[in-house]
Scaffold this active site. Structure first.
Site: not given
Length: 482
Positions: A151-152, A176, A229, A250-251, A385
């Site tokens: 969502w970022n 999405p 994440s 890609e976490l 994180e």
């Protein structure tokens, strides 16, 4: 902007969820309804995959350059409507409008770079031990791919994955993010407008536990690419194992920001603020933990805290604002939890630490830019994180200790090193256990780099020629012409 009820794009048609359910999308600045997206079902996901499987066969038969022409046209369409898309990103995600314009420009760049890569899809011919024989290594598409988006950066991630997938001959089902689905669904209209054949691109909105799970577990899917994440990546890893589905993950990250004592303090303080609080800290490569040489620690932190206190929090449409809202209430609760845990462990909240006060902030998901000091490297605030406007900092005796602390974690996406000494820089480059290092500059990848993580920060990666290769598998041909 007025409230919009979107539909999903499946097999070239705009459809509602098969059970009629919808996701309500809120503006993070004021909690007002922005619009609605279908809450898809497993049946919707299956329909999209089946459509993609049929369409991919003919799509792959097209010359790569012809596929690239569609992707280039998509980039042109997006650029033409850039301001509309930027405003949509800001309204549903809370990103500063200036940054949202940058996201749109970046999305156009991803698509154009992918289109330009069509002539760079290469194989090899090598010698054989047998007479009258050659060995060919061809690079061929996986087939049906799935793009799971965070969502970022919803639009940029859609473009980043879709461009490479299409140019290499794959079809793709995009899912999405549930918090910010509208921009991606709107992007689907451009896919239709440029005439990409039906089924080559499908977009199904919904929840990860249903739509996402079906997309990953279904045997039609041959490659899943996720930005998300580490926790979600771990779940996906297990789910994909049933069919040995290829993964590109890609976490999460927890970037160490290492500062030695030979730098210009004022210059690096600016970079530290920029890299820590851009997009409200909602960047996987954000500066989240700083290791500052003890001889400059007091001066550096005094200036850093002053700069952070001066950051203006406010409406993302106000171009004088530095930090906008977080994306949802759950994220605010998460930040409060990080702060409380740090305080309980003995850390000091040097500034910020909670929700800002004032009439503007009574509605919406707001959090003050926060600096945490008096930490030790075993505290959760230095290990977990945060993904928000919180930066923790501690002094170190030198590079050796900084590297030891920086590597003492199970994440390894990115890191920073600031020094004028090339030997110091090279030692950090050689020993930092991360996939991406920023040397004397702020964060931000470039199109021809390679964005990848080590450890629990993922496998595979995006961007550049290696990102393109991630959407291709190798086929070996033993060609005997005797």
């Amino acid at each position: 902007m007025s409230k919009i009820t979107h539909k999903m794009y499946v097999d070239g048609q705009w459809v509602e969820s098969s059970d009629g359910q919808a996701i309500t999308v809120l503006n993070p600045s004021n909690e007002q309804v922005v619009g609605y997206a279908p809450q898809g079902t497993r049946d919707d996901a299956k329909a999209a995959l089946q459509s993609s499987a049929v369409a991919q066969i003919e799509w792959a038969r097209l010359p790569a350059q012809k596929r690239a022409e569609y992707v280039a046209a998509l980039a042109d369409k997006l650029e033409e409507q850039g301001e509309t898309f930027a405003q949509m990103v800001t309204e549903e995600q809370g990103k500063l409008l200036t940054d949202a314009r940058g996201e749109v420009a970046g999305s156009v760049g991803f698509l154009r770079y992918a289109a330009e890569s069509a002539r760079r899809i290469e194989g090899e011919i090598t010698t054989s031990e047998n007479a009258n024989e050659q060995i060919w290594i061809q690079r061929v598409p996986y087939g049906v791919t799935v793009g799971l988006l965070a969502w970022n950066y919803p639009l940029a991630l859609a473009a980043r994955k879709l461009g490479n997938a299409l140019v290499t001959g794959n079809s793709m089902v995009l899912m999405p993010p549930a918090d910010t689905p509208l921009t991606v669904l709107e992007f689907g209209k451009l896919v239709e407008q440029v005439g990409i054949p039906k089924g080559v691109v499908n977009i199904v909105s919904g929840l990860g536990t249903e739509v996402g799970d079906e997309l990953v577990r279904n045997p039609i899917t041959k490659l899943v690419t996720l930005t998300g994440s580490s926790e979600v990546g771990s779940i996906l890893y297990r789910s994909a194992s049933e069919n040995i589905t290829a993964l590109n993950l890609e976490l999460g990250g927890k970037a160490p920001f290492i500062v030695m004592d030979d730098i210009d303090v004022d210059e690096v303080v600016e970079l530290a603020v920029q890299s820590g609080f851009g997009n409200c800290g909602q960047i996987c490569t954000s500066n989240e933990r700083m290791y500052i040489h003890e001889t400059i620690y007091d001066e550096f932190m005094a200036k850093f805290i002053d700069k952070v206190k001066a950051l203006k929090v406010g409406l993302p449409t106000d171009e004088t604002v530095d930090v906008g809202p977080k994306v949802n209430a759950r994220e605010i609760d998460n930040l409060i939890g990080h702060v409380e845990k740090a305080k309980a462990a003995g850390a000091t909240i040097a500034c910020g630490g909670g929700k800002p006060t004032g009439e503007l902030f009574k509605q919406g998901y707001w959090f003050e830019p926060t600096v945490i000091t008096n930490v030790t490297n075993d505290m959760a605030i230095m290990k977990e994180e945060v993904f928000g406007p919180i930066v923790a900092a501690m002094p170190v005796t030198g590079l050796e200790q900084a590297l030891q602390f920086a590597n003492d974690i199970d994440l390894g996406l990115s890191g920073y090193i600031y020094s004028k000494d090339v030997r110091t820089i090279m030692k950090a480059v050689n020993e930092l256990e991360v996939g991406e290092i920023y040397v004397n500059r702020p964060n931000g990848e470039l199109l021809n780099g390679f964005h990848t993580g080590f450890k629990r920060s993922g496998i595979g990666g995006e961007d550049g020629k290696y990102g393109l290769e991630g959407y291709l598998q190798k086929k070996t041909v033993y060609f005997n012409y005797g």
